[in-house]
Design an enzyme around this catalytic site. Structure first.
Site, PDB file in Angstrom:
ATOM      1  N   HIS A 156       0.880  -1.169   0.000  1.00 31.00           N
ATOM      2  CA  HIS A 156       0.000   0.000   0.000  1.00 31.00           C
ATOM      3  C   HIS A 156       0.920   1.224   0.000  1.00 31.00           C
ATOM      4  CE1 HIS A 156      -2.378  -3.023   2.248  1.00 31.00           C
ATOM      5  NE2 HIS A 156      -3.411  -2.480   1.649  1.00 31.00           N
ATOM      6  N   ASP A 205       2.358   1.710   3.347  1.00 28.71           N
ATOM      7  CA  ASP A 205       3.292   0.711   3.891  1.00 28.71           C
ATOM      8  C   ASP A 205       4.710   1.171   3.583  1.00 28.71           C
ATOM      9  OD1 ASP A 205       1.068  -0.891   4.360  1.00 28.71           O
ATOM     10  OD2 ASP A 205       1.384  -2.123   2.571  1.00 28.71           O
ATOM     11  N   MET A 240       2.581  -5.713  -7.932  1.00 27.52           N
ATOM     12  CA  MET A 240       1.260  -5.161  -7.579  1.00 27.52           C
ATOM     13  C   MET A 240       1.420  -4.073  -6.521  1.00 27.52           C
ATOM     14  SD  MET A 240      -1.105  -5.368  -4.835  1.00 27.52           S
ATOM     15  CE  MET A 240      -1.706  -6.872  -4.033  1.00 27.52           C
ATOM     16  N   GLU A 294     -11.055  -6.500  -4.959  1.00 29.58           N
ATOM     17  CA  GLU A 294     -11.062  -7.533  -3.919  1.00 29.58           C
ATOM     18  C   GLU A 294     -12.281  -7.375  -3.015  1.00 29.58           C
ATOM     19  OE1 GLU A 294      -7.395  -7.738  -1.750  1.00 29.58           O
ATOM     20  OE2 GLU A 294      -8.257  -8.939  -0.135  1.00 29.58           O
ATOM     21  N   LYS A 313     -14.839  -8.450   0.207  1.00 25.39           N
ATOM     22  CA  LYS A 313     -14.838  -8.983   1.575  1.00 25.39           C
ATOM     23  C   LYS A 313     -16.224  -8.698   2.156  1.00 25.39           C
ATOM     24  CE  LYS A 313     -12.116  -8.863   5.842  1.00 25.39           C
ATOM     25  NZ  LYS A 313     -11.017  -8.215   6.580  1.00 25.39           N
ATOM     26  N   GLU A 334      -9.821 -13.443  -2.367  1.00 26.27           N
ATOM     27  CA  GLU A 334      -9.026 -13.905  -1.227  1.00 26.27           C
ATOM     28  C   GLU A 334      -9.739 -15.064  -0.543  1.00 26.27           C
ATOM     29  OE1 GLU A 334      -7.138 -11.158   1.558  1.00 26.27           O
ATOM     30  OE2 GLU A 334      -7.868 -12.393   3.215  1.00 26.27           O
ATOM     31  N   HIS A 391     -11.736 -14.313   2.636  1.00 33.27           N
ATOM     32  CA  HIS A 391     -12.923 -13.467   2.509  1.00 33.27           C
ATOM     33  C   HIS A 391     -14.130 -14.259   2.026  1.00 33.27           C
ATOM     34  CE1 HIS A 391     -10.091  -9.749   2.157  1.00 33.27           C
ATOM     35  NE2 HIS A 391      -9.952 -10.428   3.277  1.00 33.27           N
ATOM     36  N   ASP A 414      -5.310 -13.686  -3.741  1.00 26.09           N
ATOM     37  CA  ASP A 414      -4.788 -13.602  -2.370  1.00 26.09           C
ATOM     38  C   ASP A 414      -4.999 -14.951  -1.690  1.00 26.09           C
ATOM     39  OD1 ASP A 414      -4.017 -11.000  -2.667  1.00 26.09           O
ATOM     40  OD2 ASP A 414      -5.436 -10.157  -1.219  1.00 26.09           O
ATOM     41  N   ASP A 440     -11.549 -12.338  10.405  1.00 24.15           N
ATOM     42  CA  ASP A 440     -10.582 -12.386   9.308  1.00 24.15           C
ATOM     43  C   ASP A 440      -9.228 -12.853   9.847  1.00 24.15           C
ATOM     44  OD1 ASP A 440      -9.329 -11.893   6.871  1.00 24.15           O
ATOM     45  OD2 ASP A 440      -9.045  -9.768   7.290  1.00 24.15           O
ATOM     46  N   ASP A 466      -6.555 -14.571   8.246  1.00 27.21           N
ATOM     47  CA  ASP A 466      -5.346 -14.421   7.409  1.00 27.21           C
ATOM     48  C   ASP A 466      -4.226 -15.386   7.811  1.00 27.21           C
ATOM     49  OD1 ASP A 466      -6.493 -12.403   5.857  1.00 27.21           O
ATOM     50  OD2 ASP A 466      -5.730 -10.799   7.132  1.00 27.21           O
ATOM     51  N   ASP A 523      -1.566 -13.264   1.095  1.00 26.59           N
ATOM     52  CA  ASP A 523      -2.070 -12.153   1.914  1.00 26.59           C
ATOM     53  C   ASP A 523      -2.423 -12.712   3.287  1.00 26.59           C
ATOM     54  OD1 ASP A 523      -2.874  -9.791   2.846  1.00 26.59           O
ATOM     55  OD2 ASP A 523      -4.713  -9.657   1.681  1.00 26.59           O
TER      56      ASP A 523
HETATM   57  C1  GLT Z   1      -5.761  -5.722   4.223  1.00 26.59           C
HETATM   58  C2  GLT Z   1      -6.831  -6.668   3.781  1.00 26.59           C
HETATM   59  C3  GLT Z   1      -6.402  -7.467   2.620  1.00 26.59           C
HETATM   60  C4  GLT Z   1      -6.197  -6.653   1.382  1.00 26.59           C
HETATM   61  C5  GLT Z   1      -5.079  -5.722   1.504  1.00 26.59           C
HETATM   62  C6  GLT Z   1      -5.060  -4.818   0.303  1.00 26.59           C
HETATM   63  S1  GLT Z   1      -5.005  -4.863   2.989  1.00 26.59           S
HETATM   64  O1  GLT Z   1      -4.766  -6.417   4.907  1.00 26.59           O
HETATM   65  O2  GLT Z   1      -7.177  -7.511   4.864  1.00 26.59           O
HETATM   66  O3  GLT Z   1      -7.275  -8.514   2.347  1.00 26.59           O
HETATM   67  O4  GLT Z   1      -5.859  -7.521   0.341  1.00 26.59           O
HETATM   68  O5  GLT Z   1      -5.596  -3.573   0.551  1.00 26.59           O
HETATM   69 MN    MN Z   2      -6.410  -9.593   0.618  1.00 27.61          MN
HETATM   70 MN    MN Z   3      -8.066 -11.187   4.798  1.00 26.33          MN
END
Ligand code: GLT
Ligand code: MN
Ligand code: MN
Length: 386
Positions: A53, A56, A87, A180, A182, A216, A219, A244, A254, A256, A286
């Site tokens: 980002h 970041d 990206m 993306e 979510k 993702e 998500h 992702d 979430d 991750d 991700d």
């Molecule tokens: C954030 C989010 C991710 C996205 C990122 C891109 S930032 O961490 O949870 O799923 O892909 O903005």
């Molecule tokens: Mn993501």
């Molecule tokens: Mn996520």
């Protein structure tokens, strides 16, 4: 065999291995690494690329001179390590200005600022080599629908995407957008909640050819959906511009987690889908390490993501080469061609012939499918006994 290669296009965001372990209930458990340190960490574990980002890399408070120095140092780290930037994306969620959304905010000044911030971030990303630009609208939603008209929100999202596509064209950039989805978190509900929503939305854009999706795992799983099916729909429409990969227990926040850490079987089918259909874009992890990890363990996390992908890829090859599995697939897909004259491209003659055909409905219902046997063979491959 499980060593990552450039051709695998494994990438991590600065925010992934750079995650400092903060959560809504607790303070950071790891010290912040600089972008340069993160690039070196990624090179050490064998990654191919790094994504970021805008903030970041360059803090939102940085002066122009500070930005120049940061970017110069980052570029040097990329040159020193061979890590590439495929990206980039914009942080449109952390700053309080975006507390009620960016492109969908009710405040026109916030919407304008979001466009300005994104144009600057696109310039930054492109200057470092990015050819894909991700949009994750974490704040584009509501806690109460009393405050925002959802139809207006869709129209505002469209206006922003159209504006930014034109900006990219105007600049002559070689850049495509990947949206993306979510379903929720950090907002109570987020607009365009699933990859399917995004695919429908994209078709309404002025330059839909520039825009695809970045699904993702976590998500779609948060929404209780089958990730593989969503990715398949995107692939079938030539809209899988980025992916992702991570993992997530169903029904949870979430998480991750490291790729394949929770749902081994669905991870297998994701890899199978990507490999069987020749997806050759980035595989972006991700995800982030557990809050309990130190940076040695963060490396174990990153290596684990890539290694799990490569192990599953080998399992896919094994599955595809297994003669018993292929025999079952041949049986399942058996077709004597006798129906060809009735189906496929419609004609009134075919329809008339089909209407005249009689079917033995009871016999159709009697034929079993050996899916138990096939699934068990799949499990045995995954468990390593086959
Ligand atoms: C954030 C989010 C991710 C996205 C990122 C891109 S930032 O961490 O949870 O799923 O892909 O903005
Ligand atoms: Mn993501
Ligand atoms: Mn996520």
């Amino acid at each position: 065999m499980y060593t990552p290669q450039a051709e695998n296009k494994f990438t991590f965001g600065l925010w992934t291995v750079g995650n400092i372990g903060r959560d809504p209930f607790g303070e950071p458990t790891r010290k912040q690494l600089s972008p340069v340190e993160i690039v070196h960490l990624l090179a050490e574990v064998g990654a191919w690329g790094v994504n970021f980002h805008d903030n970041d890399l360059v803090p939102i408070t940085a002066t122009a001179a500070e930005q120049d120095k940061i970017v110069k140092d980052f570029r040097q780290a990329l040159d020193d390590t061979g890590i590439v930037v495929p990206m980039a994306t914009t942080n449109l969620f952390s700053d309080p200005a975006f507390k009620d959304g960016a492109f969908t905010s009710n405040d026109s000044k916030v919407r304008a600022y979001a466009l300005q911030k994104t144009m600057n971030a696109i310039d930054l990303g492109v200057s470092l080599g990015a050819t894909t630009y991700v949009f994750w609208g974490g704040r584009e939603g509501t806690e109460t629908d009393a405050g925002k008209d959802p139809v207006t929100a869709i129209k505002r999202s469209r206006e922003a995407m159209n504006y930014l596509c034109e900006y990219v064209r105007d600049q002559g950039y070689d850049l495509k957008f990947a949206l993306e989805a979510k379903p929720n978190e950090p907002r109570g509900d987020i607009y365009n909640a699933t990859t399917g929503n995004m695919l429908a939305f994209i078709e309404t854009l002025d330059h839909s050819e520039m825009v695809g999706v970045n699904p993702e795992v976590a998500h779609e799983h948060m929404a209780g959906l089958n990730f593989t099916h969503h990715v398949a729909q995107a692939m079938e429409q030539n809209k899988l511009f980025h992916i992702d990969l991570n993992d997530q227990a169903f029904g949870r926040y979430d998480q991750d987690f490291r790729f394949a850490a929770v749902n081994l079987k669905s991870a297998f089918f994701i890899v199978k889908l990507l490999e069987d259909n020749g997806y050759d874009g980035c595989k972006h992890f991700d995800a982030h390490a557990y809050r309990t990890s130190d940076y040695e363990d963060v490396k174990a996390f990153a290596r684990g993501c890539m290694r799990n992908y490569l192990i599953l890829k080998e399992k896919v090859q094994r599955w595809n080469a297994d003669s018993e599995i292929q025999g079952l697939l041949a049986y399942i897909n058996e077709d004597d061609g006798s129906m060809d004259g009735y189906m496929g491209q419609y004609s009134s003659d075919k329809a008339a012939a089909l209407r005249a055909q009689t079917f033995d409905r009871a016999a159709l219902g009697e034929r079993g499918q050996p899916y138990e046997a096939l699934d068990q063979l799949t499990i045995e491959i995954l468990l390593g006994v086959r």
